[in-house]
Scaffold this motif. Sequence first.
Motif, PDB file in Angstrom:
ATOM      1  N   GLU A   6       0.800  -1.287  -0.189  1.00 56.02           N
ATOM      2  CA  GLU A   6       0.155  -0.055  -0.068  1.00 56.02           C
ATOM      3  C   GLU A   6       0.743   1.153  -0.068  1.00 56.02           C
ATOM      4  N   LEU A   7       0.391   2.223  -0.882  1.00 52.95           N
ATOM      5  CA  LEU A   7       1.163   3.580  -0.967  1.00 52.95           C
ATOM      6  C   LEU A   7       0.493   4.319   0.082  1.00 52.95           C
ATOM      7  N   PRO A   8       1.438   5.201   0.721  1.00 52.57           N
ATOM      8  CA  PRO A   8       0.685   6.022   1.715  1.00 52.57           C
ATOM      9  C   PRO A   8      -0.025   7.305   1.024  1.00 52.57           C
ATOM     10  N   LEU A   9      -1.330   7.523   1.198  1.00 57.91           N
ATOM     11  CA  LEU A   9      -1.872   8.854   0.489  1.00 57.91           C
ATOM     12  C   LEU A   9      -1.926  10.000   1.640  1.00 57.91           C
ATOM     13  N   GLU A  10      -1.223  10.941   1.188  1.00 58.57           N
ATOM     14  CA  GLU A  10      -1.251  12.187   2.300  1.00 58.57           C
ATOM     15  C   GLU A  10      -2.281  13.053   1.400  1.00 58.57           C
TER      16      GLU A  10
END
Length: 128
Positions: A6-10
């Motif tokens: 999972e990619l962090p979504l900021e």
Amino acid sequence: MHRQPELPLEIADPTHTHPPSEPTIDERFEDFHAAHPWILEALELLTARWIQAGGGRIGVKALFEQLRWSSPDASNDRPFRLNNDFTSRYARLLCARHPEWASVFQLRTLRSSNAETHSELDDQNQVK
């Protein structure tokens, strides 16, 4: 089974302000011109002398060099530097104040978005 990381979504915080951007060349020129109005007057005098002596075309950079050489203390002992980035703006001011000098300076298209700014004068023949 392979699991995709999972990619962090900021999500940008709407209350966070961006750092101020650097002033544009037009803004820097306007500040410099306001602080050193005598430079335009000196360039006008040098140009008038050049024309009266029978000179043809001349570059504002040549006038800058003459001003640097002849007026090291012309700013009343306050340090100043003539920025070559401003030569195109000064050439436009000279031509705006003296349309008869248009053939003396070669004006090229400016890359900045406010290229029109430095050719407009107010009722007192000053930069708008």
